[in-house]
Write a protein that holds these residues in place. Structure first.
Motif, mmCIF file in Angstrom:
data_model
loop_
_atom_site.group_PDB
_atom_site.id
_atom_site.type_symbol
_atom_site.label_atom_id
_atom_site.label_comp_id
_atom_site.label_asym_id
_atom_site.label_seq_id
_atom_site.Cartn_x
_atom_site.Cartn_y
_atom_site.Cartn_z
ATOM 1 N N MET A 297 5.334 -9.931 8.439
ATOM 2 C CA MET A 297 5.182 -8.441 8.464
ATOM 3 C C MET A 297 3.810 -7.916 8.134
ATOM 4 O O MET A 297 3.532 -8.674 6.902
ATOM 5 C CB MET A 297 6.468 -7.487 7.818
ATOM 6 C CG MET A 297 6.205 -5.920 8.010
ATOM 7 S SD MET A 297 7.534 -5.266 6.881
ATOM 8 C CE MET A 297 6.764 -5.366 5.207
ATOM 9 N N ILE A 298 3.394 -6.835 8.887
ATOM 10 C CA ILE A 298 2.127 -6.340 8.035
ATOM 11 C C ILE A 298 2.437 -4.902 7.867
ATOM 12 O O ILE A 298 2.768 -4.095 8.756
ATOM 13 C CB ILE A 298 0.984 -6.392 9.066
ATOM 14 C CG1 ILE A 298 0.789 -7.907 9.670
ATOM 15 C CG2 ILE A 298 -0.383 -5.813 8.431
ATOM 16 C CD1 ILE A 298 -0.031 -8.060 10.834
ATOM 17 N N HIS A 299 2.215 -4.445 6.722
ATOM 18 C CA HIS A 299 2.696 -3.045 6.205
ATOM 19 C C HIS A 299 1.331 -2.322 6.129
ATOM 20 O O HIS A 299 0.571 -2.244 5.392
ATOM 21 C CB HIS A 299 3.290 -2.898 4.988
ATOM 22 C CG HIS A 299 3.549 -1.613 4.485
ATOM 23 N ND1 HIS A 299 3.885 -0.573 5.358
ATOM 24 C CD2 HIS A 299 3.529 -1.045 3.235
ATOM 25 C CE1 HIS A 299 4.299 0.602 4.708
ATOM 26 N NE2 HIS A 299 4.077 0.289 3.400
ATOM 27 N N ALA A 300 0.909 -1.594 7.389
ATOM 28 C CA ALA A 300 -0.140 -1.024 7.561
ATOM 29 C C ALA A 300 0.143 0.539 7.465
ATOM 30 O O ALA A 300 -0.851 1.542 7.501
ATOM 31 C CB ALA A 300 -0.849 -1.250 8.923
ATOM 32 N N ALA A 301 1.409 0.803 7.489
ATOM 33 C CA ALA A 301 1.644 2.566 7.638
ATOM 34 C C ALA A 301 1.289 3.095 6.233
ATOM 35 O O ALA A 301 1.450 2.139 5.104
ATOM 36 C CB ALA A 301 2.953 2.628 8.056
ATOM 37 N N ALA B 205 16.182 -8.192 6.144
ATOM 38 C CA ALA B 205 15.776 -8.528 7.379
ATOM 39 C C ALA B 205 15.620 -10.036 7.609
ATOM 40 O O ALA B 205 15.554 -10.655 8.668
ATOM 41 C CB ALA B 205 15.092 -7.663 8.386
ATOM 42 N N GLY B 206 15.264 -10.561 6.381
ATOM 43 C CA GLY B 206 14.709 -12.184 6.363
ATOM 44 C C GLY B 206 13.467 -12.266 6.842
ATOM 45 O O GLY B 206 13.055 -13.496 7.102
ATOM 46 N N ILE B 207 12.462 -11.238 6.521
ATOM 47 C CA ILE B 207 11.109 -11.458 6.620
ATOM 48 C C ILE B 207 10.671 -12.581 5.906
ATOM 49 O O ILE B 207 10.986 -12.491 4.588
ATOM 50 C CB ILE B 207 10.298 -10.299 6.648
ATOM 51 C CG1 ILE B 207 10.981 -9.113 7.739
ATOM 52 C CG2 ILE B 207 9.139 -10.549 6.581
ATOM 53 C CD1 ILE B 207 10.384 -9.466 9.174
ATOM 54 N N SER B 208 9.986 -13.600 6.327
ATOM 55 C CA SER B 208 9.358 -14.567 5.237
ATOM 56 C C SER B 208 7.999 -14.394 4.632
ATOM 57 O O SER B 208 7.696 -15.062 3.680
ATOM 58 C CB SER B 208 9.360 -15.863 5.905
ATOM 59 O OG SER B 208 8.356 -15.835 6.938
ATOM 60 N N ALA B 209 7.407 -13.668 5.391
ATOM 61 C CA ALA B 209 6.004 -13.413 4.648
ATOM 62 C C ALA B 209 5.353 -12.005 5.128
ATOM 63 O O ALA B 209 5.605 -11.544 6.270
ATOM 64 C CB ALA B 209 4.898 -14.267 5.278
ATOM 65 N N VAL B 210 4.963 -11.366 4.104
ATOM 66 C CA VAL B 210 4.406 -9.933 4.283
ATOM 67 C C VAL B 210 2.984 -9.652 3.715
ATOM 68 O O VAL B 210 2.413 -10.321 2.757
ATOM 69 C CB VAL B 210 5.110 -8.818 3.555
ATOM 70 C CG1 VAL B 210 4.662 -7.313 3.564
ATOM 71 C CG2 VAL B 210 6.787 -8.733 3.703
ATOM 72 N N ALA C 140 10.531 -12.135 -4.495
ATOM 73 C CA ALA C 140 11.721 -12.476 -3.891
ATOM 74 C C ALA C 140 10.998 -12.992 -2.520
ATOM 75 O O ALA C 140 11.861 -13.754 -1.909
ATOM 76 C CB ALA C 140 12.497 -11.312 -3.612
ATOM 77 N N ILE C 141 10.045 -12.700 -1.909
ATOM 78 C CA ILE C 141 9.531 -13.002 -0.919
ATOM 79 C C ILE C 141 7.945 -13.162 -0.725
ATOM 80 O O ILE C 141 7.434 -12.771 -1.865
ATOM 81 C CB ILE C 141 9.839 -12.085 0.493
ATOM 82 C CG1 ILE C 141 9.469 -10.527 0.084
ATOM 83 C CG2 ILE C 141 11.395 -11.929 0.976
ATOM 84 C CD1 ILE C 141 9.468 -9.800 1.306
ATOM 85 N N ARG C 142 7.452 -13.795 0.168
ATOM 86 C CA ARG C 142 5.963 -14.143 0.142
ATOM 87 C C ARG C 142 5.265 -12.898 0.237
ATOM 88 O O ARG C 142 5.267 -12.363 1.710
ATOM 89 C CB ARG C 142 5.831 -15.342 1.007
ATOM 90 C CG ARG C 142 4.092 -15.861 0.865
ATOM 91 C CD ARG C 142 3.981 -16.994 1.550
ATOM 92 N NE ARG C 142 2.673 -17.218 1.987
ATOM 93 C CZ ARG C 142 2.328 -17.389 3.401
ATOM 94 N NH1 ARG C 142 3.111 -16.906 4.297
ATOM 95 N NH2 ARG C 142 1.110 -17.463 3.503
ATOM 96 N N VAL C 143 4.566 -12.189 -0.412
ATOM 97 C CA VAL C 143 3.933 -11.000 -0.269
ATOM 98 C C VAL C 143 2.480 -11.240 -0.665
ATOM 99 O O VAL C 143 2.105 -11.654 -1.851
ATOM 100 C CB VAL C 143 4.371 -9.808 -0.808
ATOM 101 C CG1 VAL C 143 3.725 -8.653 -0.866
ATOM 102 C CG2 VAL C 143 5.787 -9.567 -0.675
ATOM 103 N N MET C 144 1.499 -10.813 0.225
ATOM 104 C CA MET C 144 -0.077 -11.153 -0.049
ATOM 105 C C MET C 144 -0.419 -9.446 0.017
ATOM 106 O O MET C 144 -0.325 -8.810 0.874
ATOM 107 C CB MET C 144 -0.786 -11.871 0.662
ATOM 108 C CG MET C 144 -0.434 -13.277 0.554
ATOM 109 S SD MET C 144 1.270 -13.889 1.090
ATOM 110 C CE MET C 144 1.178 -13.570 2.741
ATOM 111 N N ILE C 145 -1.415 -9.171 -0.825
ATOM 112 C CA ILE C 145 -1.953 -7.911 -0.908
ATOM 113 C C ILE C 145 -3.606 -7.963 -0.514
ATOM 114 O O ILE C 145 -4.247 -8.760 -1.202
ATOM 115 C CB ILE C 145 -1.754 -7.115 -2.187
ATOM 116 C CG1 ILE C 145 -0.226 -6.960 -2.453
ATOM 117 C CG2 ILE C 145 -2.608 -5.707 -2.132
ATOM 118 C CD1 ILE C 145 -0.026 -6.403 -3.716
ATOM 119 N N LEU C 146 -3.933 -7.394 0.531
ATOM 120 C CA LEU C 146 -5.357 -7.090 0.732
ATOM 121 C C LEU C 146 -5.850 -5.643 0.581
ATOM 122 O O LEU C 146 -5.467 -4.584 0.888
ATOM 123 C CB LEU C 146 -5.824 -7.570 2.474
ATOM 124 C CG LEU C 146 -5.155 -8.877 2.818
ATOM 125 C CD1 LEU C 146 -5.601 -9.184 4.301
ATOM 126 C CD2 LEU C 146 -5.951 -9.995 2.021
#
Length: 323
Positions: A70-74, A103-108, A157-163
């Motif tokens: 997932m990409i959280h752009a909103a 939802a079982g998303i593995s990377a954000v 809990a899940i793989r999250v990267m912040i840009l």
């Protein structure tokens, strides 16, 4: 390359639709979340599968079904003195991150902004270790900082990267460049103390490339600044962008101290009148454009192998060709 879909929030916004184009061009399926039927048609025309939802309401997890990342752009981009941007960006991110886990998303990849560090003072060659200010410039800065904290908590809990990009620009920009054009054409544009302070910027192609790298190799819980590389003055940046529209920027200038005072007074009027009165700009707008903001990107090279894929001159030419 995975053939599982990428879920993009805010898929019809400037950043979202360009990310959609980018990943569709690489052969990656995209599910784009939007809030209206018209926006869904736009996303569909880009080759993605639209789903209608709102990050502040409804059940988001079913919309993400089948997506791998997932990409959280909103985001609520409101830079006024109002407080809506704080709750919207904080609460929306909390709901999106919770739904991604469900939802079982593995990377954000969480798209943030240099605004999380803004308090109205210069930010010179600032890196990712800089603390959040005790008094953010406005509700937008405060809300995006809260969103970052939520994303960092989710990274356990899940793989999250912040840009964190700064001043995203390029062809198809429907926000910053049109605003500058209107200001010049209506005679409302003026430099702030000449505009000769440094300001980092991030071309949309460079941001899209960085998002791809973050999904591929980013480490969970890490923040990376993303820019075009060499920093230019705010005056050079704005002059170059407006030149692509055939506009010459006037030399009119307003002292920074005067504008800072007007911004503070305007915010006070806005709050006292419950939004009925406002000054020429908010303090959030002042903090974004009136002082140096130069981001240090040294961390992104070893962690993401990030290097800009388009230069300043190439980006300007791309805008000219797109007119």
């Amino acid at each position: 390359m995975s053939d599982q879909p990428i879920f993009i929030t805010g898929a019809n916004g400037y950043v979202g639709r360009n990310l959609t184009r980018y990943f569709i061009a690489t052969g990656r399926p995209v599910i784009g979340m939007v809030r209206s039927a018209a926006a869904a048609e736009l996303v569909r025309s880009l080759g993605a599968r639209p789903v209608i939802g709102d990050m502040l309401t409804g059940d988001l997890a079913p919309l993400m079904a089948g997506a791998e990342s997932m990409i959280h752009a909103a985001a609520r981009l409101d830079h006024s003195a109002g407080r809506d941007a704080l709750a919207a960006n904080r609460d929306g991110t909390a709901r999106v991150m919770a739904a991604a886990q469900q939802a079982g998303i593995s990377a954000v990849v969480h798209l943030s902004t240099d605004s999380v560090l803004q308090a109205g003072q210069p930010l010179r060659d600032v890196d990712e270790t800089a603390p959040y200010p005790a008094r953010p410039a406005g509700a937008y800065s405060a809300g995006k900082a809260e969103a970052e904290r939520i994303a960092l908590a989710a990274a356990k809990a899940i793989r999250v990267m912040i840009l964190r990009p700064r001043m995203v620009w390029g062809r198809d920009d429907g926000t910053a460049l049109p605003t500058l054009v209107r200001m010049v054409k209506t005679g409302r544009f003026a430099w702030i103390s000449g505009g000769d302070y440094l300001s980092s910027a991030t071309h949309i192609a460079n941001l899209s490339h960085a998002v791809d790298l973050a999904l591929e190799r980013g480490r969970t819980g890490e923040i990376n600044h993303i820019t075009d590389g060499p920093v230019r003055t705010f005056r050079e940046t704005v002059t170059g962008l407006l030149a692509t529209q055939g506009l010459i920027v006037p030399d009119k200038s307003v002292p920074r101290t005067v504008l800072r005072l007007l911004a503070r007074v305007g915010d006070g009027l806005y709050r006292a009148s419950r939004g009925r009165l406002k000054g020429p700009l908010s303090f959030q707008e002042y903090a974004t454009s009136a002082v140096e903001i130069s981001l240090n990107t040294d961390k992104a090279l070893p962690e993401l192998d990030y290097r800009p894929v388009i230069s300043w001159d190439e980006g300007l030419e791309d805008i000219r060709l797109g007119i």
